[in-house]
Motif scaffolding. Structure first.
Motif, PDB file in Angstrom:
ATOM      1  N   UNK A  48       0.805  -1.231   0.000  1.00 26.57           N
ATOM      2  CA  UNK A  48       0.000   0.000   0.000  1.00 26.57           C
ATOM      3  C   UNK A  48       0.835   1.276   0.000  1.00 26.57           C
ATOM      4  N   UNK A  49       2.155   1.160   0.092  1.00 28.26           N
ATOM      5  CA  UNK A  49       3.098   2.286   0.084  1.00 28.26           C
ATOM      6  C   UNK A  49       3.049   3.141   1.350  1.00 28.26           C
ATOM      7  N   UNK A  50       2.379   2.656   2.394  1.00 30.87           N
ATOM      8  CA  UNK A  50       2.411   3.394   3.667  1.00 30.87           C
ATOM      9  C   UNK A  50       3.829   3.342   4.242  1.00 30.87           C
ATOM     10  N   UNK A  51       4.204   4.385   4.999  1.00 31.54           N
ATOM     11  CA  UNK A  51       5.524   4.378   5.623  1.00 31.54           C
ATOM     12  C   UNK A  51       5.577   3.280   6.689  1.00 31.54           C
ATOM     13  N   UNK A  52       6.756   2.705   6.884  1.00 34.42           N
ATOM     14  CA  UNK A  52       6.898   1.548   7.753  1.00 34.42           C
ATOM     15  C   UNK A  52       7.651   1.891   9.032  1.00 34.42           C
ATOM     16  N   UNK A  53       7.086   1.523  10.190  1.00 34.58           N
ATOM     17  CA  UNK A  53       7.791   1.754  11.456  1.00 34.58           C
ATOM     18  C   UNK A  53       8.758   0.633  11.800  1.00 34.58           C
ATOM     19  N   UNK A  54       8.710  -0.486  11.050  1.00 33.61           N
ATOM     20  CA  UNK A  54       9.538  -1.650  11.385  1.00 33.61           C
ATOM     21  C   UNK A  54      10.432  -2.013  10.209  1.00 33.61           C
ATOM     22  N   UNK A  55      11.200  -3.073  10.383  1.00 28.51           N
ATOM     23  CA  UNK A  55      12.105  -3.529   9.331  1.00 28.51           C
ATOM     24  C   UNK A  55      11.406  -4.397   8.289  1.00 28.51           C
ATOM     25  N   UNK A  56      10.184  -4.842   8.558  1.00 26.24           N
ATOM     26  CA  UNK A  56       9.473  -5.677   7.591  1.00 26.24           C
ATOM     27  C   UNK A  56       9.039  -4.833   6.393  1.00 26.24           C
ATOM     28  N   UNK A  57       8.967  -5.443   5.189  1.00 27.35           N
ATOM     29  CA  UNK A  57       8.570  -4.671   4.002  1.00 27.35           C
ATOM     30  C   UNK A  57       7.061  -4.558   3.829  1.00 27.35           C
ATOM     31  N   UNK A  58       6.290  -4.702   4.900  1.00 29.52           N
ATOM     32  CA  UNK A  58       4.845  -4.594   4.822  1.00 29.52           C
ATOM     33  C   UNK A  58       4.329  -3.922   6.079  1.00 29.52           C
ATOM     34  N   UNK A  59       3.139  -3.328   5.984  1.00 33.41           N
ATOM     35  CA  UNK A  59       2.501  -2.769   7.176  1.00 33.41           C
ATOM     36  C   UNK A  59       1.637  -3.854   7.810  1.00 33.41           C
ATOM     37  N   UNK A  60       1.265  -3.650   9.055  1.00 35.78           N
ATOM     38  CA  UNK A  60       0.514  -4.660   9.794  1.00 35.78           C
ATOM     39  C   UNK A  60      -0.845  -4.935   9.162  1.00 35.78           C
ATOM     40  N   UNK A  61      -1.508  -3.873   8.674  1.00 36.16           N
ATOM     41  CA  UNK A  61      -2.839  -4.054   8.075  1.00 36.16           C
ATOM     42  C   UNK A  61      -2.770  -4.924   6.824  1.00 36.16           C
ATOM     43  N   UNK A  62      -1.811  -4.656   5.946  1.00 37.00           N
ATOM     44  CA  UNK A  62      -1.681  -5.448   4.714  1.00 37.00           C
ATOM     45  C   UNK A  62      -1.265  -6.880   5.033  1.00 37.00           C
ATOM     46  N   UNK A  63      -0.385  -7.047   6.008  1.00 34.48           N
ATOM     47  CA  UNK A  63       0.067  -8.382   6.403  1.00 34.48           C
ATOM     48  C   UNK A  63      -1.118  -9.225   6.875  1.00 34.48           C
ATOM     49  N   UNK A  64      -2.000  -8.620   7.664  1.00 29.74           N
ATOM     50  CA  UNK A  64      -3.162  -9.333   8.186  1.00 29.74           C
ATOM     51  C   UNK A  64      -4.114  -9.741   7.068  1.00 29.74           C
ATOM     52  N   UNK A  65      -4.237  -8.885   6.037  1.00 26.35           N
ATOM     53  CA  UNK A  65      -5.195  -9.128   4.963  1.00 26.35           C
ATOM     54  C   UNK A  65      -4.665 -10.038   3.859  1.00 26.35           C
ATOM     55  N   UNK A  66      -3.437 -10.506   3.951  1.00 24.79           N
ATOM     56  CA  UNK A  66      -2.899 -11.382   2.916  1.00 24.79           C
ATOM     57  C   UNK A  66      -3.673 -12.704   2.871  1.00 24.79           C
ATOM     58  N   UNK A  67      -3.679 -13.389   1.720  1.00 24.69           N
ATOM     59  CA  UNK A  67      -4.427 -14.655   1.606  1.00 24.69           C
ATOM     60  C   UNK A  67      -3.689 -15.813   2.278  1.00 24.69           C
ATOM     61  N   UNK A  68      -3.777 -15.879   3.591  1.00 30.42           N
ATOM     62  CA  UNK A  68      -3.088 -16.930   4.344  1.00 30.42           C
ATOM     63  C   UNK A  68      -3.729 -18.283   4.053  1.00 30.42           C
ATOM     64  N   UNK A  69      -2.906 -19.301   3.989  1.00 33.29           N
ATOM     65  CA  UNK A  69      -3.364 -20.634   3.618  1.00 33.29           C
ATOM     66  C   UNK A  69      -3.889 -21.393   4.834  1.00 33.29           C
ATOM     67  N   UNK A  70      -5.022 -20.934   5.335  1.00 29.86           N
ATOM     68  CA  UNK A  70      -5.651 -21.517   6.519  1.00 29.86           C
ATOM     69  C   UNK A  70      -7.162 -21.590   6.305  1.00 29.86           C
ATOM     70  N   UNK A  71      -7.755 -22.750   6.618  1.00 25.43           N
ATOM     71  CA  UNK A  71      -7.074 -24.012   6.944  1.00 25.43           C
ATOM     72  C   UNK A  71      -6.540 -24.677   5.679  1.00 25.43           C
ATOM     73  N   UNK A  72      -5.673 -25.664   5.887  1.00 22.40           N
ATOM     74  CA  UNK A  72      -5.076 -26.387   4.777  1.00 22.40           C
ATOM     75  C   UNK A  72      -4.809 -27.820   5.204  1.00 22.40           C
ATOM     76  N   UNK A  73      -4.681 -28.707   4.227  1.00 18.87           N
ATOM     77  CA  UNK A  73      -4.327 -30.098   4.518  1.00 18.87           C
ATOM     78  C   UNK A  73      -2.978 -30.122   5.228  1.00 18.87           C
ATOM     79  N   UNK A  74      -2.856 -30.803   6.357  1.00 23.29           N
ATOM     80  CA  UNK A  74      -1.588 -30.807   7.101  1.00 23.29           C
ATOM     81  C   UNK A  74      -0.464 -31.559   6.388  1.00 23.29           C
ATOM     82  N   UNK A  75      -0.794 -32.332   5.347  1.00 22.17           N
ATOM     83  CA  UNK A  75       0.238 -33.072   4.617  1.00 22.17           C
ATOM     84  C   UNK A  75       0.680 -32.315   3.371  1.00 22.17           C
ATOM     85  N   UNK A  76      -0.248 -32.011   2.467  1.00 21.25           N
ATOM     86  CA  UNK A  76       0.118 -31.389   1.193  1.00 21.25           C
ATOM     87  C   UNK A  76      -0.176 -29.897   1.125  1.00 21.25           C
TER      88      UNK A  76
END
Length: 262
Positions: A48-76
Motif C-alpha cells: 500500500x506504500x504506507x511508511x513503515x515503522x519496522x524492518x518488515x517490508x509490509x505494514x501490519x494491516x496489509x500483512x493481516x489481509x494477505x491470503x493466508x493458507x488456513x485451513x489447509x491439509x496438514x500433509x500437502x
C-alpha cells in the motif's frame, strides 16, 4: 457544404480516438508507475506504500489481509474450506505424497500472485525478498531448526538458459543463510513438458524419473520452491531424495494454488 461537413466529422472522429488513446496511455502509465513505486521504494509497504515503522517490508494491516493458507491439509497444504479444520485431504488419504508434510503459508491469490509473477518473470529482487520473509514468517522456531539440508527444485538446463533466472535456487540460497544448513544439488535429467493444463495423474506421469539427487543426503531434508500447485513436482523430487538417503522430507513453498486453478 457537404465537403465541410465530412471534414468536421473526420476531425471529430480523430479527436475522439486521440482522447481515448491518451486516456488509455495515462491509465497504463499510472499502473506502471504504481507498480514501479511498490517494488522500488525502501521504507514503504510493498502493498500500500504506507511508511513503515519496522524492518518488515509490509505494514501490519496489509500483512493481516494477505491470503493466508488456513485451513489447509496438514500433509500437502492444499487449501481447504473453513469447515475442514485442517484434516487430511482426500488426495492424501488415497495416495499420500512421498514428502511427509508441506509448509506453505500463503495462497496463490491477490497480492501474493502479483509478487510471485514479478519475482519469477521479472527477476525482481525486492519481490523475492518479500516472498522470502513471508515464508519465514510462516515458519515456527521448530520448523527453522528442523532441516539438515535444503534441496531447491531444479530447472532443466535448457529452461534455465531460456529463463535466465532460477527462482527456487534464489530462495534456497537465502534460506541457507537464514537457517545455517547446507544446500544440496539436484538435477532435472528430463526436460518435461509444461505442467499447465495437466490433471494430477498426468502431472505425476510427466515427472517420472525426472530428477536425480546424489547419494549421501542427511536424514532430514527440505525441498524448496516458490509455488506449489498440485505437489506433483515436489512429490517426484521427494522420491529421488529418499532414494539418495533422506528418511524424512518436507516441502516448503511460499504459496499454494487453490483447487480449481491448477
Amino acid at each position: 457544404m457537404m465537403g465541410s461537413l465530412m471534414v468536421n466529422l473526420i476531425f471529430k472522429s480523430r479527436l475522439t480516438n486521440s482522447l481515448k488513446l491518451a486516456a488509455a496511455m495515462s491509465t497504463a502509465w499510472k499502473s506502471q508507475v504504481d507498480g514501479w513505486l511498490s517494488r522500488a521504494l525502501p521504507g514503504r509497504c510493498v502493498f500500500c506504500l504506507a511508511s513503515l515503522p519496522s524492518d518488515h517490508p509490509w505494514c501490519e494491516a496489509c500483512f493481516t489481509e494477505l491470503p493466508w493458507n488456513l485451513p489447509a491439509c496438514p500433509v500437502c497444504a492444499e487449501p481447504q474450506p473453513g469447515a475442514a479444520t485442517g484434516r487430511r485431504c482426500g488426495h492424501c488419504l488415497r495416495r499420500p505424497p512421498r514428502f511427509d508434510r508441506a509448509r506453505v503459508p500463503l495462497r496463490y491469490d491477490a497480492e501474493v500472485a502479483g509478487l510471485v509473477q514479478r519475482f519469477k518473470f521479472d527477476a525482481s529482487p525486492r519481490a523475492g525478498r518479500v516472498l522470502l520473509e513471508l515464508l519465514l514468517a510462516g515458519l515456527s522456531s521448530a520448523d527453522r531448526h528442523w532441516p539438515q539440508a535444503l534441496v531447491p527444485v531444479p530447472l532443466h538446463p535448457r529452461r534455465a538458459r531460456e529463463r535466465g533466472f532460477d527462482q527456487a535456487r534464489w530462495l534456497a540460497v537465502r534460506l541457507k543463510g537464514q537457517l545455517g544448513c547446507p544446500l544440496m544439488p539436484a538435477q532435472r535429467i528430463r526436460d518435461t513438458r509444461t505442467q499447465r493444463g495437466l490433471d494430477r495423474g498426468e502431472r505425476r506421469s510427466n515427472l517420472l524419473r525426472a530428477f536425480r539427487v546424489p547419494e549421501g543426503l542427511p536424514r532430514r531434508v527440505v525441498l524448496v520452491d516458490d509455488v506449489m500447485t498440485t505437489g506433483a513436482t515436489l512429490d517426484a523430487l521427494a522420491k529421488a531424495c529418499r532414494q539418495a538417503g533422506a528418511e524424512e522430507v518436507q516441502a516448503w513453498a511460499v504459496a499454494r494454488t487453490p483447487a480449481g486453478r491448477h
